[in-house]
Motif scaffolding. Structure first.
Motif: not given
Length: 128
Positions: A21-32
């Protein structure tokens, strides 16, 4: 010829469950962020997060294993970890775009494959 598959060690399983979930949140934030993204984009980014956290969790030592042994071949290990950061960069280059999410998934899958091959057969390392 069938290959036997070992289950994921408990330590790595815990790291995967906690880290996904942490990496998902980081990737979603990185993707805008979630505002302009489609369901397909979210699915691809979710798969990217799972493969990415499996790559990261592969560095968690198994019971009785040293940190150096868990790390494996340094150049291959660095490349595998860099694919996770590369996925975040790709998602940031074109926020919400399915093609970039697919590219990020492919990059992380390649990193996990390299890491898996390095762990299964250290002698097969191209730099070793």
């Amino acid at each position: 010829m069938a290959t036997s598959r070992r289950p994921l060690p408990v330590r790595r399983l815990v790291a995967t469950v906690v880290g996904a979930p942490v990496l998902l949140a980081v990737l979603v934030a990185a993707g805008g962020g979630p505002r302009n993204a489609s369901a397909v984009w979210f699915a691809l980014v979710g798969a990217t997060a799972v493969l990415g956290v499996l790559t990261i969790a592969s560095f968690v030592p198994e019971r009785g294993q040293s940190l150096a042994a868990a790390r494996g071949c340094a150049p291959c290990s660095a490349m595998s970890l860099a694919t996770v950061a590369g996925a975040a960069l790709l998602l940031g280059f074109a926020p919400g775009q399915v093609t970039m999410a697919l590219a990020a998934l492919a990059v992380v899958a390649a990193g996990l494959l390299r890491r898996t091959l390095d762990l299964r057969s250290p002698a097969a390392c191209p730099t070793g």
